[in-house]
Write a protein that holds these residues in place. Structure first.
Motif, short mmCIF file in Angstrom:
data_model
loop_
_atom_site.label_atom_id
_atom_site.label_comp_id
_atom_site.label_asym_id
_atom_site.label_seq_id
_atom_site.Cartn_x
_atom_site.Cartn_y
_atom_site.Cartn_z
N LYS A 85 7.36 -6.85 -0.77
CA LYS A 85 6.99 -7.42 0.52
C LYS A 85 6.51 -8.86 0.39
CE LYS A 85 4.64 -6.40 4.79
NZ LYS A 85 3.82 -5.46 5.53
N TYR A 86 5.79 -9.19 -0.69
CA TYR A 86 5.24 -10.53 -0.91
C TYR A 86 5.69 -11.03 -2.28
CZ TYR A 86 2.23 -9.09 2.91
OH TYR A 86 1.75 -8.64 4.11
N PRO A 87 6.92 -11.54 -2.40
CA PRO A 87 7.44 -11.91 -3.72
C PRO A 87 6.71 -13.08 -4.38
CG PRO A 87 9.03 -12.43 -1.99
CD PRO A 87 7.91 -11.72 -1.34
N SER A 88 6.15 -13.98 -3.61
CA SER A 88 5.50 -15.13 -4.23
C SER A 88 4.01 -15.22 -3.91
CB SER A 88 6.19 -16.42 -3.79
OG SER A 88 6.05 -16.58 -2.40
N GLY A 89 3.45 -14.18 -3.29
CA GLY A 89 2.04 -14.22 -2.91
C GLY A 89 1.12 -13.84 -4.06
N MET A 90 -0.12 -14.28 -3.94
CA MET A 90 -1.14 -13.90 -4.92
C MET A 90 -1.64 -12.51 -4.55
SD MET A 90 -1.78 -16.42 -7.03
CE MET A 90 -3.34 -17.10 -7.42
N VAL A 91 -1.74 -11.63 -5.52
CA VAL A 91 -2.23 -10.28 -5.27
C VAL A 91 -3.36 -9.98 -6.25
CG1 VAL A 91 -0.07 -9.41 -4.32
CG2 VAL A 91 -0.49 -9.23 -6.76
#
Length: 105
Positions: A85-91
């Motif tokens: 869902k968030y390929p480049s987001g910080m998790v």
């Protein structure tokens, strides 16, 4: 006779002083990191009481900007769900227990 090699002077300091990060930039990066980690903790504090009952010691991967979270007993699967869902987001990755940590030191 033996020949001696001249001693090279010892270099002190940074290898590339022109690439030094200014203190203002370091402070800005630290402030962003602190704000992001606070958002992780806020989401974790909000959802953990209801999730701990049924999913104790599962992994929770939190995306701080949207507040979305993904849980799974396997850490890699939870991260894959978040990356879909968030390929480049910080998790952030935490554990669903009382402290949110993954073990003891």
């Amino acid at each position: 006779m033996t020949q001696t090699t001249p001693k090279r002077p010892r270099r002190r300091g940074r290898l590339f002083p022109e690439y030094t990060i200014p203190p203002e930039e370091l402070a800005r990066r630290q402030a962003e990191k602190d704000a992001r980690s606070q958002r992780y903790r806020d989401v974790f504090a909000r959802v953990s009481p209801e999730l701990i009952e049924n999913h104790y010691d599962w992994f929770i991967v939190i995306e701080p900007n949207s507040g979305d979270y993904f849980i799974d007993p396997d850490e890699e699967v939870a991260v894959q769900k978040a990356r879909q869902k968030y390929p480049s987001g910080m998790v952030g990755i935490m554990r669903l227990n009382e402290t949110g940590t993954c073990g003891m030191i």
